[in-house]
Design an enzyme around this catalytic site. Structure first.
Site, PDB file in Angstrom:
ATOM      1  CG  ASN A  10      -4.692  -8.200 -13.668  1.00 20.45           C
ATOM      2  OD1 ASN A  10      -5.695  -7.589 -14.035  1.00 20.45           O
ATOM      3  ND2 ASN A  10      -3.968  -7.839 -12.630  1.00 20.45           N
ATOM      4  CE  LYS A  17      -0.328  -5.408 -14.043  1.00 20.39           C
ATOM      5  NZ  LYS A  17      -0.601  -5.147 -12.661  1.00 20.39           N
ATOM      6  NE  ARG A  93      -7.347  -7.662 -10.046  1.00 24.46           N
ATOM      7  CZ  ARG A  93      -7.153  -6.354 -10.195  1.00 24.46           C
ATOM      8  NH1 ARG A  93      -6.578  -5.878 -11.271  1.00 24.46           N
ATOM      9  NH2 ARG A  93      -7.521  -5.525  -9.259  1.00 24.46           N
ATOM     10  CG  HIS A 182      -6.841  -3.702  -3.580  1.00 25.58           C
ATOM     11  ND1 HIS A 182      -6.698  -2.490  -2.951  1.00 25.58           N
ATOM     12  CD2 HIS A 182      -6.386  -3.534  -4.838  1.00 25.58           C
ATOM     13  CE1 HIS A 182      -6.168  -1.622  -3.790  1.00 25.58           C
ATOM     14  NE2 HIS A 182      -5.972  -2.224  -4.957  1.00 25.58           N
ATOM     15  N   GLY A 212      -0.682   0.195  -2.374  1.00 21.39           N
ATOM     16  CA  GLY A 212       0.011   0.247  -3.661  1.00 21.39           C
ATOM     17  C   GLY A 212      -0.335   1.568  -4.305  1.00 21.39           C
ATOM     18  NE  ARG A 243      -8.443   4.500  -8.194  1.00 23.43           N
ATOM     19  CZ  ARG A 243      -8.092   3.241  -7.978  1.00 23.43           C
ATOM     20  NH1 ARG A 243      -8.180   2.716  -6.777  1.00 23.43           N
ATOM     21  NH2 ARG A 243      -7.669   2.498  -8.976  1.00 23.43           N
ATOM     22  CG  ASP A 284       7.268   6.092  -7.223  1.00 22.97           C
ATOM     23  OD1 ASP A 284       7.654   5.833  -6.062  1.00 22.97           O
ATOM     24  OD2 ASP A 284       7.512   5.347  -8.186  1.00 22.97           O
ATOM     25  CG  ASN A 336       9.046  -2.172  -1.674  1.00 24.21           C
ATOM     26  OD1 ASN A 336       9.901  -3.036  -1.485  1.00 24.21           O
ATOM     27  ND2 ASN A 336       8.091  -2.299  -2.578  1.00 24.21           N
ATOM     28  CD  GLU A 386      -3.487  -8.199  -6.179  1.00 18.84           C
ATOM     29  OE1 GLU A 386      -2.502  -7.509  -6.494  1.00 18.84           O
ATOM     30  OE2 GLU A 386      -4.652  -7.776  -6.236  1.00 18.84           O
TER      31      GLU A 386
END
Ligand code: AMP
Length: 401
Positions: A10, A17, A93, A182, A212, A243, A284, A336, A386
């Site tokens: 990714n 990643k 990806r 996504h 996320g 955003r 966050d 979460n 993913e």
């Protein structure tokens, strides 16, 4: 011996990643991240999961080429290098596949050209994806490379959901339409949610909320996307970490004319200095909840705006689908944050929606229902994966050749 391993890459604008997954048993063999590529402070975090512990490299990785070479060296040090005969495919990806690339695709020159052609509609992501593919091809020219597109799942959207109500000729000339993003996560999560409900994906209608740092909602009828909240770019829709999500486009003209801001400045404002961060200085959700507990009014308002938008999309997609089997939460916040889930469906009992306080608060890493047994519409938490989905799709493609 049939090779069963998939390396999933990714590639972001300044990071790569990766995960090495063995499809024989879906086990992760190694995971890692190369970050701050191009800077003096680049780092590579590598973890072989069979044992041996995490390793770190620090020091400049000049570009994606250098990063991928370093990743290949770390994998080789664990006996799992790119030259390993057990490696079946590299799955990439790729953020934007446009109208033509709507299924996992074996990469050849024509496919690479098409991904490059889409750079104007995905300027932050597609260039890094192209570099990642080229470097991987150079390191292992004989190995199949598969591109899995973030837009693919949404390509099933009907025209009435995919088109903006603007002049058709202008829209078509510049490929202006709603693509959605996504998609790999929405596809994986809707399949898992159907499993959790004990049904086939073709039998259920779902509202999937991928919350996320980036966030998007989708209305999924019988396994196919009927609408999604992101559009031409990942800016449209829900309030996100940085955003704005939905906004009157006239805000852009207004800031240009009245505040003298350039297009690039407004672009940066809406993508990087808006959303939760712009509203309260934190993106966050954990930190926002901490501040709310201390009575912080800006954090409270940011949370309320986030939830208000989320609720509007749940209502809208309920109406789009007509009947809904489950509302499904996923990604960092969705998996979460019990308070976000509770607030998002609060007051929607008339729509058959409710969460059970204890089930919602319980936490866990498994897909689970959090609605009370009487609820007409189930509420579920389904952790997204993913990388596994990209590995599944890439492996299925090479296995079918
Ligand atoms: P993702 O983009 O899916 O990795 O999600 C990242 C975001 O998830 C973070 O920016 C946090 O806002 C949120 N997040 C992660 N863990 C928690 C948690 N325990 N509670 C609330 N939010 C969380």
């Amino acid at each position: 011996m049939t090779p069963t391993r998939v390396l999933v890459l990714n590639s972001g604008s300044s990071s790569v990643k990766y995960q090495l997954i063995d499809m024989a048993d879906r086990s992760r063999l190694a995971v890692g991240l190369a970050e701050r590529i191009g800077e003096e402070t680049s780092a590579l975090h590598h973890e072989p999961l069979a044992g041996g512990g995490k390793r770190e490299r620090h020091g400049r990785l000049a570009d994606h080429d250098a990063a991928l070479e370093a990743i290949a060296e770390e994998l080789a040090a664990d006996g799992m290098g790119l030259d390993s005969p057990e490696l079946a495919v590299i799955g990439h990806r790729v953020v934007h596949g446009g109208l033509k690339l709507t299924v996992p695709t074996l990469v050849d020159d024509a496919v690479l050209k098409e991904i490059e052609r889409l750079i104007p509609v995905a300027p932050l992501h597609n260039p890094a994806n192209v570099t990642g593919i080229r470097t991987a091809q150079r390191l292992r020219p004989d190995l199949p490379q598969v591109a899995v597109f973030d837009t693919a799942f949404h390509s099933a959207m009907p025209e009435h959901a995919a088109r903006y109500a603007i002049d058709v000729e202008t829209a078509d000339a510049h490929r202006v339409r709603r693509y959605g993003f996504h998609g790999t996560s929405h596809a994986y999560v809707s399949r898992k949610a159907a499993e959790l409900l004990g049904k086939d994906a073709s039998e259920v209608n779902l509202i999937v909320l991928h919350l996320g740092n980036g966030a998007s909602a989708s209305a999924v009828r019988g396994g196919r996307c009927e609408d999604t909240s992101m559009g031409l770019t990942p800016l449209e829709g829900l309030v996100m970490g940085t955003r704005s999500g939905d906004i009157d486009p006239a805000v852009v003209f207004h800031l240009g004319r009245v505040a003298g801001m350039s297009m690039d400045e407004v672009d940066e404002l809406l993508n990087k200095r808006s959303g939760l961060l712009g509203l309260c200085g934190d993106n966050d959700m954990r930190q926002i909840r901490r501040r709310m507990a201390e009575g912080d009014a800006a954090a409270r308002l940011a949370f309320d705006i986030y939830i208000h938008r989320l609720k509007k999309y749940i209502g809208a997609y309920y109406a789009v689908l007509g009947t809904v089997d489950a509302v499904v939460f996923t990604a960092g916040v969705g998996e979460n944050s019990a308070p976000v889930r509770e607030a998002a469906v609060a007051g929607l009992k008339e729509l058959g929606l409710a969460v059970d306080g204890e089930l919602n608060a319980a936490g866990g890493k498994e897909a689970r229902l959090i609605s009370p047994s009487y609820a007409r519409v189930k509420v579920a938490v389904v952790p997204t994966d993913e990388e596994l989905e990209i590995a599944e799709q890439s492996y299925a493609l090479v296995a079918s050749r």
